[in-house]
Design a protein around this motif. Structure first.
Motif, PDB file in Angstrom:
ATOM      1  N   MET A 198       0.854  -1.195   0.000  1.00 47.89           N
ATOM      2  CA  MET A 198       0.000   0.000   0.000  1.00 47.89           C
ATOM      3  C   MET A 198       0.888   1.243   0.000  1.00 47.89           C
ATOM      4  N   PRO A 199       0.687   2.163  -0.950  1.00 52.05           N
ATOM      5  CA  PRO A 199       1.491   3.392  -0.955  1.00 52.05           C
ATOM      6  C   PRO A 199       1.280   4.195   0.329  1.00 52.05           C
ATOM      7  N   LEU A 200       2.365   4.723   0.871  1.00 53.46           N
ATOM      8  CA  LEU A 200       2.309   5.440   2.153  1.00 53.46           C
ATOM      9  C   LEU A 200       1.618   6.795   2.049  1.00 53.46           C
ATOM     10  N   LEU A 201       1.478   7.312   0.847  1.00 49.47           N
ATOM     11  CA  LEU A 201       0.807   8.605   0.705  1.00 49.47           C
ATOM     12  C   LEU A 201      -0.271   8.493  -0.367  1.00 49.47           C
ATOM     13  N   GLY A 202      -1.450   8.982  -0.022  1.00 47.67           N
ATOM     14  CA  GLY A 202      -2.548   8.929  -0.987  1.00 47.67           C
ATOM     15  C   GLY A 202      -3.291  10.244  -1.019  1.00 47.67           C
ATOM     16  N   LEU A 203      -4.168  10.373  -2.009  1.00 48.95           N
ATOM     17  CA  LEU A 203      -4.956  11.602  -2.129  1.00 48.95           C
ATOM     18  C   LEU A 203      -6.313  11.415  -1.453  1.00 48.95           C
ATOM     19  N   GLY A 204      -6.618  12.257  -0.462  1.00 43.37           N
ATOM     20  CA  GLY A 204      -7.939  12.252   0.164  1.00 43.37           C
ATOM     21  C   GLY A 204      -8.945  12.899  -0.765  1.00 43.37           C
ATOM     22  N   CYS A 205     -10.176  12.410  -0.764  1.00 40.24           N
ATOM     23  CA  CYS A 205     -11.177  12.928  -1.711  1.00 40.24           C
ATOM     24  C   CYS A 205     -12.444  13.462  -1.051  1.00 40.24           C
ATOM     25  N   TRP A 206     -12.512  13.416   0.272  1.00 42.57           N
ATOM     26  CA  TRP A 206     -13.724  13.901   0.937  1.00 42.57           C
ATOM     27  C   TRP A 206     -13.958  15.368   0.551  1.00 42.57           C
ATOM     28  N   GLN A 207     -15.180  15.679   0.192  1.00 46.96           N
ATOM     29  CA  GLN A 207     -15.609  17.041  -0.158  1.00 46.96           C
ATOM     30  C   GLN A 207     -15.157  17.513  -1.531  1.00 46.96           C
ATOM     31  N   VAL A 217      -8.673  16.413 -11.016  1.00 50.73           N
ATOM     32  CA  VAL A 217      -7.722  16.332  -9.900  1.00 50.73           C
ATOM     33  C   VAL A 217      -7.035  14.966  -9.844  1.00 50.73           C
ATOM     34  N   ILE A 218      -7.778  13.924 -10.133  1.00 44.44           N
ATOM     35  CA  ILE A 218      -7.191  12.575 -10.090  1.00 44.44           C
ATOM     36  C   ILE A 218      -6.092  12.452 -11.149  1.00 44.44           C
ATOM     37  N   VAL A 219      -6.336  12.993 -12.330  1.00 44.34           N
ATOM     38  CA  VAL A 219      -5.325  12.942 -13.398  1.00 44.34           C
ATOM     39  C   VAL A 219      -4.084  13.716 -12.953  1.00 44.34           C
ATOM     40  N   THR A 220      -4.312  14.910 -12.383  1.00 41.69           N
ATOM     41  CA  THR A 220      -3.191  15.730 -11.900  1.00 41.69           C
ATOM     42  C   THR A 220      -2.377  14.955 -10.866  1.00 41.69           C
ATOM     43  N   ALA A 221      -3.072  14.378  -9.895  1.00 41.04           N
ATOM     44  CA  ALA A 221      -2.381  13.666  -8.812  1.00 41.04           C
ATOM     45  C   ALA A 221      -1.599  12.471  -9.360  1.00 41.04           C
ATOM     46  N   LEU A 222      -2.201  11.713 -10.253  1.00 46.44           N
ATOM     47  CA  LEU A 222      -1.510  10.539 -10.808  1.00 46.44           C
ATOM     48  C   LEU A 222      -0.311  10.987 -11.646  1.00 46.44           C
ATOM     49  N   ASP A 223      -0.476  12.079 -12.397  1.00 48.13           N
ATOM     50  CA  ASP A 223       0.656  12.619 -13.171  1.00 48.13           C
ATOM     51  C   ASP A 223       1.803  13.004 -12.246  1.00 48.13           C
ATOM     52  N   LEU A 224       1.454  13.500 -11.060  1.00 53.38           N
ATOM     53  CA  LEU A 224       2.476  13.958 -10.113  1.00 53.38           C
ATOM     54  C   LEU A 224       3.092  12.809  -9.300  1.00 53.38           C
ATOM     55  N   GLY A 225       2.624  11.595  -9.549  1.00 52.99           N
ATOM     56  CA  GLY A 225       3.251  10.444  -8.892  1.00 52.99           C
ATOM     57  C   GLY A 225       2.416   9.788  -7.809  1.00 52.99           C
ATOM     58  N   TYR A 226       1.270  10.383  -7.460  1.00 54.28           N
ATOM     59  CA  TYR A 226       0.396   9.715  -6.481  1.00 54.28           C
ATOM     60  C   TYR A 226      -0.057   8.388  -7.097  1.00 54.28           C
ATOM     61  N   ARG A 227      -0.150   7.354  -6.265  1.00 53.60           N
ATOM     62  CA  ARG A 227      -0.637   6.059  -6.752  1.00 53.60           C
ATOM     63  C   ARG A 227      -1.720   5.496  -5.835  1.00 53.60           C
ATOM     64  N   HIS A 228      -2.209   6.309  -4.923  1.00 52.12           N
ATOM     65  CA  HIS A 228      -3.171   5.834  -3.924  1.00 52.12           C
ATOM     66  C   HIS A 228      -4.272   6.893  -3.805  1.00 52.12           C
ATOM     67  N   ILE A 229      -5.516   6.456  -3.963  1.00 57.22           N
ATOM     68  CA  ILE A 229      -6.665   7.370  -3.912  1.00 57.22           C
ATOM     69  C   ILE A 229      -7.605   6.870  -2.826  1.00 57.22           C
ATOM     70  N   ASP A 230      -8.046   7.780  -1.960  1.00 54.74           N
ATOM     71  CA  ASP A 230      -8.968   7.410  -0.879  1.00 54.74           C
ATOM     72  C   ASP A 230     -10.322   8.073  -1.086  1.00 54.74           C
ATOM     73  N   THR A 231     -11.332   7.237  -1.348  1.00 54.09           N
ATOM     74  CA  THR A 231     -12.687   7.766  -1.485  1.00 54.09           C
ATOM     75  C   THR A 231     -13.633   6.928  -0.634  1.00 54.09           C
ATOM     76  N   ALA A 232     -14.933   7.161  -0.787  1.00 56.14           N
ATOM     77  CA  ALA A 232     -15.935   6.419  -0.011  1.00 56.14           C
ATOM     78  C   ALA A 232     -17.294   6.562  -0.681  1.00 56.14           C
ATOM     79  N   PHE A 233     -18.107   5.530  -0.529  1.00 55.83           N
ATOM     80  CA  PHE A 233     -19.522   5.574  -0.965  1.00 55.83           C
ATOM     81  C   PHE A 233     -20.160   6.840  -0.397  1.00 55.83           C
ATOM     82  N   GLN A 234     -19.875   7.072   0.892  1.00 53.14           N
ATOM     83  CA  GLN A 234     -20.452   8.180   1.652  1.00 53.14           C
ATOM     84  C   GLN A 234     -20.098   9.559   1.053  1.00 53.14           C
ATOM     85  N   TYR A 235     -18.976   9.662   0.316  1.00 55.18           N
ATOM     86  CA  TYR A 235     -18.552  10.970  -0.211  1.00 55.18           C
ATOM     87  C   TYR A 235     -19.317  11.365  -1.478  1.00 55.18           C
ATOM     88  N   LYS A 236     -20.042  10.410  -2.042  1.00 57.95           N
ATOM     89  CA  LYS A 236     -20.844  10.673  -3.247  1.00 57.95           C
ATOM     90  C   LYS A 236     -20.004  11.248  -4.393  1.00 57.95           C
TER      91      LYS A 236
END
Ligand code: NAP
Length: 322
Positions: A14-23, A32-51
């Motif tokens: 599991m990558p030690l750093l991920g992008l939070g997506c709440w709100q 934003v996801i494309v930007t983050a992945l381009d910048l090297g992020y490989r971990h995305i945190d979302t939830a059903f609850q965040y819609k």
């Protein structure tokens, strides 16, 4: 991912750093996801609850198409909503999330909260009564839910499973009855709320911790602050953090993140701003000294540092963790 990841008890990294997506709204996330992945992020945190899983899904699809990379290069986390915590809810909710994410599996599926809510409609993730209080499902059965979570691994719908917002007593019970141990526990964690007992417990059980709200969630809705037990601390301007940042010529945000990843604790800072996404992700080129780590550890305020135990009505649920 190399040194920037941790090994989970499930055998996956599991990558030690991920992008939070709440709100973050769907349309914003698509970019934003494309930007983050381009910048090297490989971990995305979302939830059903965040819609907003649709935005995550669109962004991932666009980036995979653009770069020719494969799905397995990305670690996607989503969570079982509080309205899904009943026998038929787990598979139903996970499949709904996968459809929105346009994925065949997620890397990690978490139970978002130990508290279950009555499901009136899958579109209403937070059903409330006439007084505005959550409609609790007091029959929430963690062992039965966990068995379903394990079945989701067997079915290949998620690679790993874990918890979020549980207390140690609740975790002990699940661990004692589990065929597949929880791989991850995602909790509120920042410099003023470091959860040392939880850190010790998770270490002893080989459960990786994810720190949510690593900046103490400065952008949380105003309605949360109105009912918070204490004001949300301004960690980004804390003088100790600022001093450490100055010594390393980095931002206070980078120090607050580095502090955790240096302890093998996963962090998931949220930003929808490309510049901040870039700097938040850049925490690998400096190391905090033992003295600096000790200074940051001393900012902890124990239970007084908790800022998320604020949802009125939760305390009436038998599984309220606080
Ligand atoms: P956070 O990451 O502590 O803070 C996010 C806020 O800080 C946003 O307003 C963001 O604004 C701002 N920010 C980000 N980088 C910054 C920087 N470098 N300098 C100054 N400001 C900065 O709060 P969070 O969103 O509550 O927590 C992070 C993630 O954890 C969530 O998005 C979610 O994925 C997860 N989470 C999980 C739970 C749970 O119950 N499991 C609960 C809360 C959060 P901009 O977007 O404008 O940059």
């Amino acid at each position: 991912m190399g040194e920037k990841s941790v090994l989970l008890s499930s055998g996956h990294r599991m990558p030690l750093l991920g992008l939070g997506c709440w709100q973050s709204p769907i349309d914003v996330l698509k970019e934003v996801i494309v930007t983050a992945l381009d910048l090297g992020y490989r971990h995305i945190d979302t939830a059903f609850q965040y819609k907003n899983e649709e935005g995550v899904g669109e962004g991932i699809k666009k980036w995979l198409k653009k770069t020719g990379k494969s799905r397995s290069d990305i670690f996607v986390v989503t969570k079982l909503p509080m309205i899904g915590m009943h026998a038929s809810g787990i598979e139903k909710c996970l499949k709904m999330s996968l459809e929105r994410l346009q994925l065949d599996y997620v890397d990690l599926y978490l139970i978002h909260s130990p508290v279950g809510l009555k499901n009136t409609d899958y579109a209403n993730v937070y059903p409330v009564n006439e007084k505005g209080l959550p409609i609790l499902d007091e029959s929430t059965d963690h062992i039965a839910i966990w068995k379903e979570m394990e079945r989701m691994v067997d079915k290949g719908l998620t690679k790993s499973i874990g918890l979020s917002n549980f207390n140690i007593r609740q975790m002990r019970k699940i661990c004692a009855n589990a065929r597949i141990q929880p791989a991850v526990h995602q909790v509120e964690m920042h410099a003023q709320f470091q959860q040392f007992p939880m850190q010790e417990f998770c270490k002893s059980r080989n459960i990786v911790l994810t720190a949510y709200s690593p900046f103490a969630s400065p952008g949380r809705p105003a309605s949360y602050n109105a009912i918070a037990k204490r004001p949300v601390p301004n960690l980004l301007e804390d003088p100790v953090v600022a001093l450490v940042a100055e010594r390393h010529r980095v931002t206070t945000a980078q120090v607050l993140l580095r502090f955790f990843v240096q302890q093998d604790i996963v962090v998931i800072p949220k930003s929808a701003n490309p510049q901040r996404i870039q700097t938040n992700g850049d925490v690998w080129n400096f190391t905090l000294s033992e003295v600096e780590m000790a200074a940051l550890k001393s900012l902890d305020r124990g239970e007084d540092g908790r800022t998320f135990a604020i949802l009125p009505g939760f305390e009436d649920h038998p599984e309220c963790p606080w």
